[in-house]
Design a protein around this motif. Structure first.
Motif, PDB file in Angstrom:
ATOM      1  N   ASP A  91       0.821  -1.214   0.000  1.00 35.02           N
ATOM      2  CA  ASP A  91       0.000   0.000   0.000  1.00 35.02           C
ATOM      3  C   ASP A  91       0.855   1.265   0.000  1.00 35.02           C
ATOM      4  N   GLU A  92       2.035   1.177   0.575  1.00 35.71           N
ATOM      5  CA  GLU A  92       2.928   2.334   0.687  1.00 35.71           C
ATOM      6  C   GLU A  92       4.178   2.115  -0.162  1.00 35.71           C
ATOM      7  N   PRO A  93       4.707   3.175  -0.756  1.00 30.06           N
ATOM      8  CA  PRO A  93       5.940   3.019  -1.539  1.00 30.06           C
ATOM      9  C   PRO A  93       7.137   2.682  -0.658  1.00 30.06           C
ATOM     10  N   LEU A  94       8.005   1.850  -1.174  1.00 34.40           N
ATOM     11  CA  LEU A  94       9.244   1.509  -0.488  1.00 34.40           C
ATOM     12  C   LEU A  94      10.241   2.655  -0.605  1.00 34.40           C
ATOM     13  N   VAL A  95      10.291   3.268  -1.808  1.00 32.85           N
ATOM     14  CA  VAL A  95      11.193   4.386  -2.081  1.00 32.85           C
ATOM     15  C   VAL A  95      10.372   5.515  -2.694  1.00 32.85           C
ATOM     16  N   ILE A  96      10.676   6.736  -2.280  1.00 36.58           N
ATOM     17  CA  ILE A  96      10.070   7.935  -2.861  1.00 36.58           C
ATOM     18  C   ILE A  96      11.199   8.808  -3.365  1.00 36.58           C
ATOM     19  N   GLY A  97      11.047   9.305  -4.578  1.00 37.34           N
ATOM     20  CA  GLY A  97      12.089  10.141  -5.152  1.00 37.34           C
ATOM     21  C   GLY A  97      11.532  11.333  -5.898  1.00 37.34           C
ATOM     22  N   PHE A  98      12.445  12.193  -6.261  1.00 39.73           N
ATOM     23  CA  PHE A  98      12.150  13.446  -6.950  1.00 39.73           C
ATOM     24  C   PHE A  98      13.240  13.624  -8.001  1.00 39.73           C
ATOM     25  N   ASP A  99      12.869  13.772  -9.252  1.00 44.38           N
ATOM     26  CA  ASP A  99      13.850  13.943 -10.323  1.00 44.38           C
ATOM     27  C   ASP A  99      13.662  15.276 -11.029  1.00 44.38           C
ATOM     28  N   VAL A 100      14.765  15.823 -11.470  1.00 43.41           N
ATOM     29  CA  VAL A 100      14.771  16.996 -12.334  1.00 43.41           C
ATOM     30  C   VAL A 100      15.458  16.573 -13.619  1.00 43.41           C
ATOM     31  N   ALA A 101      14.760  16.734 -14.743  1.00 48.10           N
ATOM     32  CA  ALA A 101      15.291  16.321 -16.038  1.00 48.10           C
ATOM     33  C   ALA A 101      15.512  17.544 -16.915  1.00 48.10           C
ATOM     34  N   GLU A 102      16.711  17.640 -17.471  1.00 46.68           N
ATOM     35  CA  GLU A 102      17.013  18.671 -18.455  1.00 46.68           C
ATOM     36  C   GLU A 102      16.752  18.069 -19.830  1.00 46.68           C
ATOM     37  N   LEU A 103      15.990  18.781 -20.644  1.00 46.48           N
ATOM     38  CA  LEU A 103      15.562  18.269 -21.938  1.00 46.48           C
ATOM     39  C   LEU A 103      16.315  18.970 -23.067  1.00 46.48           C
ATOM     40  N   ASP A 104      16.427  18.240 -24.176  1.00 44.93           N
ATOM     41  CA  ASP A 104      17.098  18.792 -25.349  1.00 44.93           C
ATOM     42  C   ASP A 104      16.529  18.121 -26.588  1.00 44.93           C
ATOM     43  N   GLY A 105      15.815  18.876 -27.402  1.00 46.48           N
ATOM     44  CA  GLY A 105      15.272  18.329 -28.638  1.00 46.48           C
ATOM     45  C   GLY A 105      14.280  17.204 -28.431  1.00 46.48           C
ATOM     46  N   GLY A 106      13.490  17.272 -27.382  1.00 44.34           N
ATOM     47  CA  GLY A 106      12.481  16.251 -27.132  1.00 44.34           C
ATOM     48  C   GLY A 106      12.989  15.003 -26.438  1.00 44.34           C
ATOM     49  N   ARG A 107      14.242  15.028 -25.998  1.00 43.99           N
ATOM     50  CA  ARG A 107      14.809  13.914 -25.239  1.00 43.99           C
ATOM     51  C   ARG A 107      15.425  14.440 -23.944  1.00 43.99           C
ATOM     52  N   ILE A 108      15.704  13.514 -23.044  1.00 45.78           N
ATOM     53  CA  ILE A 108      16.337  13.878 -21.781  1.00 45.78           C
ATOM     54  C   ILE A 108      17.849  13.936 -21.980  1.00 45.78           C
ATOM     55  N   ARG A 109      18.443  15.041 -21.593  1.00 48.57           N
ATOM     56  CA  ARG A 109      19.893  15.217 -21.674  1.00 48.57           C
ATOM     57  C   ARG A 109      20.561  14.889 -20.343  1.00 48.57           C
ATOM     58  N   ARG A 110      19.887  15.203 -19.245  1.00 50.06           N
ATOM     59  CA  ARG A 110      20.485  14.991 -17.922  1.00 50.06           C
ATOM     60  C   ARG A 110      19.371  14.820 -16.896  1.00 50.06           C
ATOM     61  N   VAL A 111      19.563  13.867 -15.974  1.00 48.73           N
ATOM     62  CA  VAL A 111      18.633  13.670 -14.859  1.00 48.73           C
ATOM     63  C   VAL A 111      19.398  13.849 -13.561  1.00 48.73           C
ATOM     64  N   HIS A 112      18.827  14.649 -12.689  1.00 50.84           N
ATOM     65  CA  HIS A 112      19.338  14.834 -11.327  1.00 50.84           C
ATOM     66  C   HIS A 112      18.294  14.205 -10.407  1.00 50.84           C
ATOM     67  N   GLY A 113      18.632  13.074  -9.788  1.00 47.87           N
ATOM     68  CA  GLY A 113      17.685  12.360  -8.950  1.00 47.87           C
ATOM     69  C   GLY A 113      17.945  12.571  -7.472  1.00 47.87           C
ATOM     70  N   PHE A 114      16.882  12.651  -6.723  1.00 46.21           N
ATOM     71  CA  PHE A 114      16.951  12.819  -5.267  1.00 46.21           C
ATOM     72  C   PHE A 114      16.082  11.746  -4.613  1.00 46.21           C
ATOM     73  N   LEU A 115      16.539  11.195  -3.507  1.00 43.12           N
ATOM     74  CA  LEU A 115      15.810  10.156  -2.793  1.00 43.12           C
ATOM     75  C   LEU A 115      15.263  10.742  -1.500  1.00 43.12           C
ATOM     76  N   ASP A 116      13.937  10.784  -1.417  1.00 39.36           N
ATOM     77  CA  ASP A 116      13.272  11.359  -0.240  1.00 39.36           C
ATOM     78  C   ASP A 116      13.001  10.319   0.834  1.00 39.36           C
ATOM     79  N   LYS A 117      12.789   9.075   0.409  1.00 39.28           N
ATOM     80  CA  LYS A 117      12.551   7.978   1.347  1.00 39.28           C
ATOM     81  C   LYS A 117      13.263   6.756   0.810  1.00 39.28           C
ATOM     82  N   VAL A 118      14.095   6.142   1.627  1.00 43.34           N
ATOM     83  CA  VAL A 118      14.780   4.914   1.249  1.00 43.34           C
ATOM     84  C   VAL A 118      14.621   3.893   2.368  1.00 43.34           C
ATOM     85  N   PRO A 119      14.629   2.604   2.032  1.00 42.17           N
ATOM     86  CA  PRO A 119      14.472   1.587   3.077  1.00 42.17           C
ATOM     87  C   PRO A 119      15.686   1.548   3.995  1.00 42.17           C
ATOM     88  N   MET A 120      15.432   1.180   5.217  1.00 37.93           N
ATOM     89  CA  MET A 120      16.522   1.002   6.186  1.00 37.93           C
ATOM     90  C   MET A 120      17.311  -0.248   5.817  1.00 37.93           C
TER      91      MET A 120
END
Length: 122
Positions: A91-120
């Motif tokens: 019922d609950e996610p094991l991992v929660i994250g937040f990504d920022v994607a830089e786009l270029d010509g309709g594709r992803i050029r760079r992803v910066h990922g952040f982890l808000d919740k990770v399992p112990m």
């Protein structure tokens, strides 16, 4: 904005695709050839390394699924979005994250990922 939402939906699909050939096709469709992906636990550059990173995450969390958690917010070739990694039947996610994607010509050029919740660690 619809094209950006579709791109991010396919980005999430690439993280869920377990068939190596279909996953690679998604990666080549979603990411620019020399794209980079970085989060606190991984750093990958190019299609091969991104594919290997996704495969390693799938091996670490077999059967789990990534889902988009909310709307994609985008402007000026930058998109941000939350995602969840959910175990089968959970019922609950094991991992929660937040990504920022830089786009270029309709594709992803760079992803910066952040982890808000990770399992112990066990």
């Amino acid at each position: 904005m619809n094209a950006t939402r579709d791109l991010i939906a396919n980005y999430i699909r690439s993280w869920n695709e377990t068939d190596p050939l279909r996953r690679r096709a998604l990666i080549e469709d979603v990411y620019a050839e020399h794209a980079s992906y970085t989060d606190p636990l991984a750093q990958a550059r190019g299609w091969e390394a991104i594919d290997a990173t996704i495969g390693a995450v799938q091996d670490m969390f077999p059967g789990h699924r990534f889902t988009l958690a909310g709307e994609v917010d985008a402007h000026h070739d930058v998109a941000r979005f939350h995602w969840h990694l959910v175990a089968p039947g959970a019922d609950e996610p094991l991992v929660i994250g937040f990504d920022v994607a830089e786009l270029d010509g309709g594709r992803i050029r760079r992803v910066h990922g952040f982890l808000d919740k990770v399992p112990m660690a066990a």
